[in-house]
Design an enzyme around this catalytic site. Structure first.
Site, PDB file in Angstrom:
ATOM      1  N   LEU A   5       3.125  64.546  48.128  1.00 43.99           N
ATOM      2  CA  LEU A   5       1.490  64.271  47.500  1.00 43.99           C
ATOM      3  C   LEU A   5       0.796  65.385  47.472  1.00 43.99           C
ATOM      4  CD1 LEU A   5       1.590  60.868  50.019  1.00 43.99           C
ATOM      5  CD2 LEU A   5       1.893  61.032  47.334  1.00 43.99           C
ATOM      6  N   TYR A  57       1.348  66.694  53.546  1.00 39.99           N
ATOM      7  CA  TYR A  57       1.610  67.937  53.490  1.00 39.99           C
ATOM      8  C   TYR A  57       3.020  68.458  52.307  1.00 39.99           C
ATOM      9  CZ  TYR A  57       4.863  65.023  55.935  1.00 39.99           C
ATOM     10  OH  TYR A  57       5.171  63.942  56.483  1.00 39.99           O
ATOM     11  N   GLY A  58       3.416  67.043  51.946  1.00 41.28           N
ATOM     12  CA  GLY A  58       4.373  67.168  51.029  1.00 41.28           C
ATOM     13  C   GLY A  58       4.931  67.132  49.400  1.00 41.28           C
ATOM     14  N   GLU A 103       7.119  56.218  51.481  1.00 45.30           N
ATOM     15  CA  GLU A 103       7.530  57.044  52.517  1.00 45.30           C
ATOM     16  C   GLU A 103       8.210  56.254  53.680  1.00 45.30           C
ATOM     17  OE1 GLU A 103       6.635  59.643  52.786  1.00 45.30           O
ATOM     18  OE2 GLU A 103       4.677  59.833  52.081  1.00 45.30           O
TER      19      GLU A 103
END
Length: 124
Positions: free
Chosen positions: A12, A9-10, A76
């Site tokens: 990536l 959601y970011g 992450e």
């Protein structure tokens, strides 16, 4: 080889800073969203974090192998506790799929943004 469906959601997502380095060879399964309105994104500056909320978060799903997943876990900060990887239900074109994703529950970090507005889409 075991494959994992990964909801991102970011940074990536396609067109963002970490996509080419980590997901360029991964199979794209589609644009997607969480199946329930129980998540939200917070802005941590250069990247977002998904945590509990009251929205459906939008992102993309990729199929990754164990080596790709290991590299993304490192990005992450899973070992250091920055994010936790969990399996949640994701909606891809109306179909439900169990997908791994990165969630943030760190009180130390989230406490700094507790009054910040939550949102469902990042970087578009």
């Amino acid at each position: 080889m075991a494959m994992t469906k990964l909801f991102v959601y970011g940074t990536l997502k396609k067109g963002h800073g970490n996509h080419y380095r980590f997901l360029k060879d991964a199979k794209f399964l589609g644009k997607a969203k969480t199946d329930r309105e129980m998540w939200a994104l917070v802005d941590l500056g250069a990247f977002p974090a998904m945590t509990y909320g009251d929205m459906q978060v939008h992102g993309e799903v990729y199929e990754v192998d164990a080596e790709q997943l290991k590299r993304i876990d490192y990005l992450e900060g899973v070992d250091s506790g920055l994010y936790d990887r969990h399996t949640i239900v994701i909606d891809i074109d109306g179909e439900k799929h169990d997908c791994d994703t990165y969630l943030m529950f760190s009180i130390h970090i989230l406490g700094k943004v507790q009054n910040q507005e939550r949102f469902a889409v990042w970087g578009e």
